[in-house]
Design a protein around this motif. Structure first.
Motif, PDB file in Angstrom:
ATOM      1  N   GLU A 269      38.951  54.833  23.441  1.00  0.00           N
ATOM      2  CA  GLU A 269      39.172  56.292  23.932  1.00  0.00           C
ATOM      3  C   GLU A 269      40.495  56.498  24.317  1.00  0.00           C
ATOM      4  O   GLU A 269      40.969  57.730  24.224  1.00  0.00           O
ATOM      5  N   ILE A 270      41.116  55.726  25.279  1.00  0.00           N
ATOM      6  CA  ILE A 270      42.554  56.470  25.859  1.00  0.00           C
ATOM      7  C   ILE A 270      43.691  55.759  24.934  1.00  0.00           C
ATOM      8  O   ILE A 270      44.704  56.160  25.216  1.00  0.00           O
ATOM      9  N   GLY A 271      43.351  54.685  24.146  1.00  0.00           N
ATOM     10  CA  GLY A 271      44.534  54.372  23.237  1.00  0.00           C
ATOM     11  C   GLY A 271      45.412  53.151  23.805  1.00  0.00           C
ATOM     12  O   GLY A 271      45.201  52.845  25.052  1.00  0.00           O
ATOM     13  N   GLY A 272      46.129  52.450  22.984  1.00  0.00           N
ATOM     14  CA  GLY A 272      46.823  51.362  23.363  1.00  0.00           C
ATOM     15  C   GLY A 272      47.994  51.658  24.700  1.00  0.00           C
ATOM     16  O   GLY A 272      47.939  50.919  25.597  1.00  0.00           O
ATOM     17  N   ALA A 273      48.714  52.824  24.467  1.00  0.00           N
ATOM     18  CA  ALA A 273      49.992  53.060  25.506  1.00  0.00           C
ATOM     19  C   ALA A 273      48.978  53.211  27.013  1.00  0.00           C
ATOM     20  O   ALA A 273      49.413  52.637  27.903  1.00  0.00           O
ATOM     21  N   ALA A 274      48.014  54.057  26.870  1.00  0.00           N
ATOM     22  CA  ALA A 274      47.351  54.356  28.279  1.00  0.00           C
ATOM     23  C   ALA A 274      46.709  53.062  28.642  1.00  0.00           C
ATOM     24  O   ALA A 274      46.538  52.859  29.986  1.00  0.00           O
ATOM     25  N   SER A 275      46.050  52.256  27.772  1.00  0.00           N
ATOM     26  CA  SER A 275      45.556  51.063  28.437  1.00  0.00           C
ATOM     27  C   SER A 275      46.667  50.095  28.948  1.00  0.00           C
ATOM     28  O   SER A 275      46.271  49.499  29.946  1.00  0.00           O
ATOM     29  N   HIS A 276      47.598  49.867  28.124  1.00  0.00           N
ATOM     30  CA  HIS A 276      48.687  49.114  29.024  1.00  0.00           C
ATOM     31  C   HIS A 276      48.980  49.775  30.250  1.00  0.00           C
ATOM     32  O   HIS A 276      49.486  48.971  30.982  1.00  0.00           O
ATOM     33  N   GLU A 277      49.216  51.023  30.142  1.00  0.00           N
ATOM     34  CA  GLU A 277      49.685  51.639  31.602  1.00  0.00           C
ATOM     35  C   GLU A 277      48.661  51.388  32.660  1.00  0.00           C
ATOM     36  O   GLU A 277      49.104  51.114  33.852  1.00  0.00           O
ATOM     37  N   ALA A 278      47.542  51.464  32.322  1.00  0.00           N
ATOM     38  CA  ALA A 278      46.196  51.117  33.163  1.00  0.00           C
ATOM     39  C   ALA A 278      46.398  49.715  33.735  1.00  0.00           C
ATOM     40  O   ALA A 278      46.227  49.548  34.962  1.00  0.00           O
ATOM     41  N   ALA A 279      46.647  48.816  32.522  1.00  0.00           N
ATOM     42  CA  ALA A 279      46.679  47.374  33.076  1.00  0.00           C
ATOM     43  C   ALA A 279      47.989  47.114  34.060  1.00  0.00           C
ATOM     44  O   ALA A 279      47.715  46.358  35.030  1.00  0.00           O
ATOM     45  N   ALA A 280      49.020  47.684  33.879  1.00  0.00           N
ATOM     46  CA  ALA A 280      50.203  47.583  34.610  1.00  0.00           C
ATOM     47  C   ALA A 280      49.788  48.096  36.003  1.00  0.00           C
ATOM     48  O   ALA A 280      50.156  47.594  37.078  1.00  0.00           O
ATOM     49  N   SER A 281      49.140  49.287  35.968  1.00  0.00           N
ATOM     50  CA  SER A 281      48.751  49.901  37.559  1.00  0.00           C
ATOM     51  C   SER A 281      47.691  49.039  38.180  1.00  0.00           C
ATOM     52  O   SER A 281      47.869  49.038  39.434  1.00  0.00           O
ATOM     53  N   PHE A 282      46.660  48.364  37.458  1.00  0.00           N
ATOM     54  CA  PHE A 282      45.857  47.488  38.117  1.00  0.00           C
ATOM     55  C   PHE A 282      46.532  46.313  38.664  1.00  0.00           C
ATOM     56  O   PHE A 282      46.218  45.805  39.671  1.00  0.00           O
ATOM     57  N   LYS A 283      47.716  45.854  38.009  1.00  0.00           N
ATOM     58  CA  LYS A 283      48.319  44.515  38.401  1.00  0.00           C
ATOM     59  C   LYS A 283      49.251  44.945  39.675  1.00  0.00           C
ATOM     60  O   LYS A 283      49.134  44.276  40.807  1.00  0.00           O
ATOM     61  N   ARG A 284      49.727  45.968  39.847  1.00  0.00           N
ATOM     62  CA  ARG A 284      50.522  46.647  40.962  1.00  0.00           C
ATOM     63  C   ARG A 284      49.510  46.962  42.127  1.00  0.00           C
ATOM     64  O   ARG A 284      49.717  46.434  43.339  1.00  0.00           O
ATOM     65  N   THR A 285      48.352  47.333  41.903  1.00  0.00           N
ATOM     66  CA  THR A 285      47.583  47.815  42.927  1.00  0.00           C
ATOM     67  C   THR A 285      46.703  46.647  43.753  1.00  0.00           C
ATOM     68  O   THR A 285      46.737  46.454  44.603  1.00  0.00           O
ATOM     69  N   LYS A 286      46.743  45.480  42.795  1.00  0.00           N
ATOM     70  CA  LYS A 286      46.138  44.119  43.369  1.00  0.00           C
ATOM     71  C   LYS A 286      47.085  43.632  44.511  1.00  0.00           C
ATOM     72  O   LYS A 286      46.402  43.040  45.361  1.00  0.00           O
ATOM     73  N   LYS A 287      48.415  44.179  44.532  1.00  0.00           N
ATOM     74  CA  LYS A 287      49.382  43.679  45.545  1.00  0.00           C
ATOM     75  C   LYS A 287      49.012  44.395  46.943  1.00  0.00           C
ATOM     76  O   LYS A 287      49.642  43.792  47.959  1.00  0.00           O
ATOM     77  N   PHE A 288      48.308  45.673  46.918  1.00  0.00           N
ATOM     78  CA  PHE A 288      48.293  46.247  47.919  1.00  0.00           C
ATOM     79  C   PHE A 288      46.968  46.439  48.621  1.00  0.00           C
ATOM     80  O   PHE A 288      46.474  46.844  49.599  1.00  0.00           O
TER      81      PHE A 288
END
Length: 177
Positions: free
Chosen positions: A112-131
């Motif tokens: 539904e969201i596409g590859g670019a948005a999926s990669h962006e969400a994955a990066a955001s998820f990874k950053r969020t885990k730090k906080f």
């Protein structure tokens, strides 16, 4: 997380090492769960409609179960039969939960969201885990914005507790590479 559980089991008979691997496992599961609740589940609700809301609610219920049971471990001694039994139960539940997410949640969301948005969400998820919190907080809200706010308030306290928590040493980690 599965590797940490494997290392916990391989350390049978060494309570100190089991405690360290269990702490590492709990640390990872807590961060992962909150990261999903902040990043992934809102995306599912937004982009997958009613089905996304249903899937996110089911996943949040799974997380609640895990948080409650991980919290119980805090009052127990790693390496004991009771601790190991409860940890086994948690891991069985997590395995089913993770399989369900990988098969039922993420493929339709990525479509539904596409590859670019999926990669962006994955990066955001990874950053969020730090906080986010590094301990289970079963009484905390599990939906943004309240989950996010409570998580950011709990995180510094968790990180302070982490300073006094035994985790696997570099030597222990190297031995498993």
């Amino acid at each position: 997380m599965y590797e940490y559980f494997e290392y916990y089991n391989k350390a049978s008979g060494n309570a100190d090492e089991q405690e360290r691997w269990a702490n590492q496992l709990i640390w990872e599961v807590a961060r992962h769960a909150v990261g999903e609740e902040i990043i992934v589940y809102p995306l599912m609700e937004k982009h997958l409609g009613e089905r996304g809301k249903q899937l996110a609610d089911e996943d949040r219920a799974d997380h609640q179960y895990v948080k409650e049971h991980l919290y119980k471990l805090e009052g127990m001694k790693a390496g004991t039969p009771e601790y190991s039994s409860l940890l086994n139960e948690i891991m069985e539940h997590l395995h089913k939960h993770n399989d369900s997410e990988e098969q039922n949640d993420l493929p339709p969301l990525e479509k539904e969201i596409g590859g670019a948005a999926s990669h962006e969400a994955a990066a955001s998820f990874k950053r969020t885990k730090k906080f986010v919190p590094t301990r289970p907080h079963p009484s905390a809200p599990d939906q943004p914005p309240f989950e996010t706010l409570v998580g950011f308030l709990a995180a510094p306290i968790d990180k302070l507790r982490d300073v006094f928590t035994k985790f696997p040493t570099e030597e222990m980690k190297e031995a498993h590479k």
